[in-house]
Design a protein around this motif. Sequence first.
Motif, mmCIF file in Angstrom:
data_model
loop_
_atom_site.group_PDB
_atom_site.id
_atom_site.type_symbol
_atom_site.label_atom_id
_atom_site.label_comp_id
_atom_site.label_asym_id
_atom_site.label_seq_id
_atom_site.Cartn_x
_atom_site.Cartn_y
_atom_site.Cartn_z
ATOM 1 N N LYS A 147 23.404 6.395 38.241
ATOM 2 C CA LYS A 147 23.547 6.945 39.595
ATOM 3 C C LYS A 147 25.462 7.283 39.405
ATOM 4 C CE LYS A 147 22.003 7.665 44.087
ATOM 5 N NZ LYS A 147 22.925 7.512 45.201
ATOM 6 N N SER A 148 26.403 6.508 39.239
ATOM 7 C CA SER A 148 27.283 6.687 39.714
ATOM 8 C C SER A 148 28.461 7.568 38.362
ATOM 9 C CB SER A 148 28.312 5.382 39.711
ATOM 10 O OG SER A 148 28.474 5.157 38.620
ATOM 11 N N ASP A 149 27.457 7.385 37.482
ATOM 12 C CA ASP A 149 27.662 7.999 36.381
ATOM 13 C C ASP A 149 27.790 9.581 36.280
ATOM 14 O OD1 ASP A 149 29.428 6.286 35.286
ATOM 15 O OD2 ASP A 149 27.966 5.994 33.168
ATOM 16 N N GLU A 150 26.145 10.059 36.668
ATOM 17 C CA GLU A 150 25.927 10.966 37.526
ATOM 18 C C GLU A 150 26.235 12.040 38.306
ATOM 19 O OE1 GLU A 150 23.921 12.481 35.430
ATOM 20 O OE2 GLU A 150 21.836 11.090 34.691
ATOM 21 N N GLU A 151 26.930 11.259 39.644
ATOM 22 C CA GLU A 151 27.695 11.634 40.224
ATOM 23 C C GLU A 151 29.102 11.804 40.425
ATOM 24 O OE1 GLU A 151 28.792 8.808 43.583
ATOM 25 O OE2 GLU A 151 29.792 10.471 44.402
ATOM 26 N N ALA A 152 29.581 11.496 38.392
ATOM 27 C CA ALA A 152 31.069 11.347 38.185
ATOM 28 C C ALA A 152 30.998 12.480 37.286
ATOM 29 C CB ALA A 152 31.972 10.311 37.685
ATOM 30 N N ALA A 153 29.737 12.624 36.881
ATOM 31 C CA ALA A 153 29.929 13.483 35.898
ATOM 32 C C ALA A 153 29.507 15.187 35.892
ATOM 33 C CB ALA A 153 28.800 13.789 34.523
ATOM 34 N N TYR A 154 28.913 15.058 37.372
ATOM 35 C CA TYR A 154 28.489 16.366 38.310
ATOM 36 C C TYR A 154 29.496 16.801 38.884
ATOM 37 C CZ TYR A 154 26.392 20.123 40.716
ATOM 38 O OH TYR A 154 26.240 21.488 42.198
ATOM 39 N N ALA A 155 30.349 15.827 39.430
ATOM 40 C CA ALA A 155 31.770 15.906 40.462
ATOM 41 C C ALA A 155 33.288 16.964 39.356
ATOM 42 C CB ALA A 155 31.927 15.170 41.030
ATOM 43 N N ILE A 156 32.897 15.863 38.504
ATOM 44 C CA ILE A 156 34.043 16.665 37.724
ATOM 45 C C ILE A 156 34.283 17.946 37.069
ATOM 46 C CG2 ILE A 156 35.331 15.495 35.593
ATOM 47 C CD1 ILE A 156 35.415 12.965 36.746
ATOM 48 N N GLY A 157 32.685 17.957 36.718
ATOM 49 C CA GLY A 157 32.219 19.337 35.696
ATOM 50 C C GLY A 157 32.671 20.501 36.870
ATOM 51 N N ALA A 158 31.747 20.119 38.007
ATOM 52 C CA ALA A 158 32.240 21.097 39.033
ATOM 53 C C ALA A 158 33.504 20.946 39.128
ATOM 54 C CB ALA A 158 31.506 20.379 40.793
ATOM 55 N N ARG A 194 31.821 23.043 46.470
ATOM 56 C CA ARG A 194 33.756 22.151 45.845
ATOM 57 C C ARG A 194 34.109 22.541 47.245
ATOM 58 N NH1 ARG A 194 36.134 19.420 43.561
ATOM 59 N NH2 ARG A 194 37.798 20.717 43.034
ATOM 60 N N ILE A 195 33.989 23.920 48.150
ATOM 61 C CA ILE A 195 34.767 23.678 49.241
ATOM 62 C C ILE A 195 34.131 22.560 50.395
ATOM 63 C CG2 ILE A 195 34.473 24.818 51.372
ATOM 64 C CD1 ILE A 195 34.283 27.673 49.464
ATOM 65 N N LYS A 196 32.915 22.120 50.248
ATOM 66 C CA LYS A 196 32.635 21.192 51.450
ATOM 67 C C LYS A 196 33.509 19.726 50.746
ATOM 68 C CE LYS A 196 28.468 22.572 52.910
ATOM 69 N NZ LYS A 196 27.289 23.344 51.722
ATOM 70 N N VAL A 197 32.696 19.255 49.626
ATOM 71 C CA VAL A 197 33.759 18.093 48.974
ATOM 72 C C VAL A 197 35.479 18.489 49.272
ATOM 73 C CG1 VAL A 197 31.462 17.628 47.880
ATOM 74 C CG2 VAL A 197 33.271 18.196 46.258
#
Length: 215
Positions: A147-158, A194-197
């Motif tokens: 889960k944390s890798d998924e979160e990081a990959a999506y967030a960093i990609g975005a 992106r604006i929200k986070v």
Amino acid sequence: MMELFSLPPSDKRKQYELRALALRDFAGVASAEPLDPFALAQFAKLLVVDFDQIKGLSEESREHLLGAGTEEWSGGACSQPLPNGWRIVILNPAHGTHRNRATLMEEISHVFLGHKPNRLAVVDEGRNPIVREGAQRAKVAARDYNKSDEEAAYAIGAAALVPYAALRQLVFGGRTAEQIARRFHVSRQLVEYRIKVTHLWAIHKGASTSRPQHV
Ligand SMILES: [Zn+2]
């Protein structure tokens, strides 16, 4: 040296942003320019294969994957690498290029971050209809990460697609999410995420309600 306001406020987002900026730096794109994940994919040894090139899919499956089942999958990398070490990535053509760019960017992030899949050849009937294809099963099973890798990959990609410094400037300049999305060749939803986070939502909302829209 880092400019003031070039990183988002929270520590977690700062770490993500730094990795995203490293990816953009590697890709050689200027700070406010769109990043093309399709150009970057080769450096991650990811081969993007057109959905129509998948052999062995029944007409019924094809229709399901692009019709009723289209929201169940966005794409992913295959679990088995090719003999030359590359991995095949398949993107959902029904989602359009903008969403495909975010999906591909996530896969690229997984590779650059050195994430190791925690399960291989997962047969998950609901989530991953592709793996149901009989003989192709093992070959096309998608990779899965924790889960944390998924979160990081999506967030960093975005973040690589819509970097904070440029986003902040555009939001403060009163640009709409739609305009920002067009600029970075991504979906409006990705820009809003992106604006929200990055805690720019209040400014964004204020700008969109108090000012007339301009291009
Ligand atoms: Zn992922």
